[in-house]
Design an enzyme around this catalytic site. Structure first.
Site, short mmCIF file in Angstrom:
data_model
loop_
_atom_site.label_atom_id
_atom_site.label_comp_id
_atom_site.label_asym_id
_atom_site.label_seq_id
_atom_site.Cartn_x
_atom_site.Cartn_y
_atom_site.Cartn_z
N HIS A 150 0.83 -1.21 0.00
CA HIS A 150 0.00 0.00 0.00
C HIS A 150 0.87 1.26 0.00
CE1 HIS A 150 -4.42 0.51 0.29
NE2 HIS A 150 -4.13 1.75 0.61
N ASP A 162 3.38 -3.24 -7.19
CA ASP A 162 3.38 -1.79 -6.95
C ASP A 162 4.06 -1.50 -5.62
OD1 ASP A 162 1.65 -1.65 -4.71
OD2 ASP A 162 -0.09 -1.09 -5.89
N ARG A 195 1.51 6.91 -6.68
CA ARG A 195 1.72 8.32 -6.33
C ARG A 195 2.13 9.19 -7.51
NH1 ARG A 195 3.93 6.03 -1.34
NH2 ARG A 195 2.80 6.81 0.49
#
Length: 452
Positions: free
Chosen positions: A348, A379, A403
Site C-alpha cells: 500500500h 506496486d 503516487r
C-alpha cells in the site's frame, strides 16, 4: 515467466505501441523545447514530487505523500529497489523493441497499469474521470478505486469517449474492491463493475482497517469524513438503502445527533454538502450527507475478512480475481492453491504498516514461491521506468503506478497524468534497449546484480 506476446497492438492514435516509445517521447519534449516550451510535469520523480507538494493542500499532501508511522516502509520500498543494479549488455540489436504485454487475454501496449488511489478529489475534483481519460488515451488499464471521487460509470463513459475520439483505441479498466461489512453492497459494486466493462477484480487485503498515519492524524484529516472519496458508495443503490436504514434507526431511537458548532465543523458540513450528489443548498439542510458519511465509516472495512470471503467471490463473478497486498510467500501459495487468478505484490505504498518489508524484497520471495503459476502485478515504490525494468526482471508481469500519476494530476490535471505515464513508459523503453533487450519477455534476474 512470459511477459509479452508477438501480437501487434495500437496505443495512442497514430502511434504504433511498443515501437520506440522512448524516442517518440523525447522528440515530443525536445521539439517544443526548441521554442522555449517545457513539459507540463517534470520528467524525474524528485522534481515531480517537490513541485506537486508545493501545489497541493496540506490535507492532500498528508494523505497522498504520507506513510504509516515514521514512514520506514516507504523508505524500505526505495531501498529494496536500490538493492538491485541494472547490468547493461552491449552490441545487441535492439532496433525492434516492443513493450507489448498480455494480461488475462488482453494485449496491452506496455506492462503498465494505473494503480487505484482513493480520495483523489483532495488533488483534483472528479480526479478519477481525468485519470481514467489519461489512461484511455494511451490504452493503459486504469484500476478504478473503490474509494474514488467519481462514480465508476462516469469514469468509464469518459474513457470510452476518449477511446472513440482516438480512433477506437481500447480503454481497458479493472475495479478495486474494498470488502465491506455489508455483502449486498459488495455484490452491488461488483455488478456495477461488470456492467461498465471491468476486465478484472482486484480485492485489496491490506486495508481491513486504516494504518497509523501521523501526517493525517496530526491535522485531524480523514477525507471520508467530508464525503471525499466515497462516490462509488453514494452512487450505489444498495448504499442508498443502507443510508435510509441508518436514518430510520436514528428516528426510532429518538436520539438527536450531537453537534458542536465550530469553524471546522462548518467547513466539514460545507464539504459534505459539496461532495455529495445533488444540489449543494439542498444537501446543506438535509440529514442525508451526514448519514451517508456515518454509514460509510461504519461499514466500509471488514477486519474479519478471510480467505473464505475472497474465494466466495468466485460464485459472484466470472471476472479474473486478483488479491492486492500479498507480501509473504505462504500467502501467495495459499492464493494460488485456492484458485485466485493473480497477485498484486504491494504494501500500500508504505501507508499501512510501519517498518514493513520493502515491496521489491517481497516480490522476490513471492516469485520464488508461485512465479510460474500465476500472474503477478507489482506496486509500491515505483518512481520511474528503470524501476519498472527492475520489477519485470525480478518476475513481475506488470507494474502499477500510484503516487507519481497523482502528482501529475496535481500539477496539470488530465494532461499531467498522461505525461507522467508517457514518461514512465518512455524511460522503460529506453532502459530496455540500452540494456540490450527487445521486450519484457527477455528479462530475468540475470539483467540485474544484487549490490547490497
Amino acid at each position: 515467466m512470459s511477459h509479452a506476446t508477438g501480437t501487434e497492438v495500437t496505443g495512442r492514435a497514430g502511434d504504433r505501441s511498443g515501437d520506440h516509445h522512448g524516442h517518440a517521447r523525447q522528440e515530443a519534449i525536445y521539439r517544443p523545447g526548441a521554442f522555449g516550451r517545457k513539459p507540463a510535469v517534470p520528467t524525474d520523480f524528485t522534481d515531480l514530487e517537490r513541485a506537486a507538494i508545493r501545489r497541493m493542500s496540506k490535507r492532500a499532501v498528508a494523505y497522498l505523500a504520507g506513510g504509516a508511522g515514521n514512514s520506514a516502509t516507504v523508505d524500505n520500498n526505495r531501498r529494496a529497489l536500490d538493492r538491485w543494479a541494472i547490468v547493461p549488455r552491449m552490441l545487441r540489436d535492439t532496433s525492434q523493441r516492443s513493450l507489448r504485454t498480455e494480461l488475462f487475454g488482453r494485449v496491452l501496449p506496455a506492462p503498465v497499469l494505473v494503480a487505484p488511489v482513493g480520495a483523489g478529489a483532495l488533488v483534483h475534483r472528479k480526479a478519477d474521470v481525468h485519470i481514467g481519460a489519461a489512461a484511455a488515451a494511451l490504452g493503459i488499464p486504469y484500476i478504478f478505486s473503490n474509494q474514488g471521487s467519481a462514480p465508476m460509470e462516469q469514469t468509464a463513459a469518459e474513457m470510452d469517449r476518449v477511446a472513440a475520439k482516438n480512433g477506437g483505441v481500447s480503454a481497458p479498466r479493472w475495479f478495486q474492491l474494498y470488502y465491506s461489512t455489508d455483502e449486498a453492497l459488495v455484490y452491488s459494486l461488483i455488478g456495477r463493475a461488470e456492467a461498465i466493462g471491468a476486465e478484472a477484480l482486484v480485492v485489496t487485503l491490506d486495508t481491513t482497517q486504516l494504518g497509523w498515519r501521523p501526517q493525517d492524524l496530526n491535522i485531524g484529516s480523514l477525507p471520508f469524513s467530508q464525503a471525499v472519496g466515497i462516490d462509488q458508495y453514494t452512487s450505489d443503490p444498495r448504499f442508498a438503502e443502507m443510508v435510509d436504514e441508518h436514518l430510520a434507526a436514528a428516528k426510532r431511537s429518538g436520539e438527536r445527533p450531537k453537534t458542536e458548532v465550530t469553524l471546522g465543523g462548518l467547513r466539514t458540513l460545507l464539504a459534505m454538502s459539496r461532495n455529495m450528489p445533488g444540489k449543494f443548498l439542498r444537501n446543506l439542510v438535509s440529514p442525508i450527507p451526514r448519514a451517508a458519511v456515518e454509514t460509510f465509516l461504519a461499514t466500509y472495512s471488514r477486519p474479519s475478512l478471510n480467505w473464505q470471503d475472497v474465494t466466495a467471490l468466485r460464485t459472484r463473478t466470472k471476472l479474473p480475481i486478483l488479491v492486492k497486498g500479498i507480501q509473504h510467500p505462504d500467502d501467495a501459495r495459499k492464493a494460488v492453491d485456492l484458485g485466485i487468478d493473480g497477485i498484486v505484490v504491494s504494501n500500500h505504498g508504505g501507508r499501512q504498516v510501519d517498518g514493513g518489508i520493502g515491496a521489491a524484497d517481497a516480490l522476490v520471495d513471492v516469485v520464488g514461491a508461485v512465479g510460474d503459476r500465476t500472474k503477478i502485478v507489482f506496486d509500491s515504490g515505483i518512481r520511474g521506468g528503470a524501476d519498472i525494468f527492475k520489477a519485470l526482471s525480478l518476475g513481475a508481469d506488470a507494474v502499477a503506478i500510484g503516487r507519481p500519476h497523482m502528482y501529475g494530476l496535481a500539477l496539470a490535471g488530465r494532461r499531467g497524468v498522461q505525461e507522467v505515464l508517457e514518461n514512465f513508459v518512455a524511460e522503460l523503453d529506453l532502459t530496455l534497449g540500452l540494456s540490450g533487450f527487445n521486450s519484457p519477455a527477455e528479462l530475468s534476474p540475470e539483467a540485474l546484480q544484487r549490490i547490497r
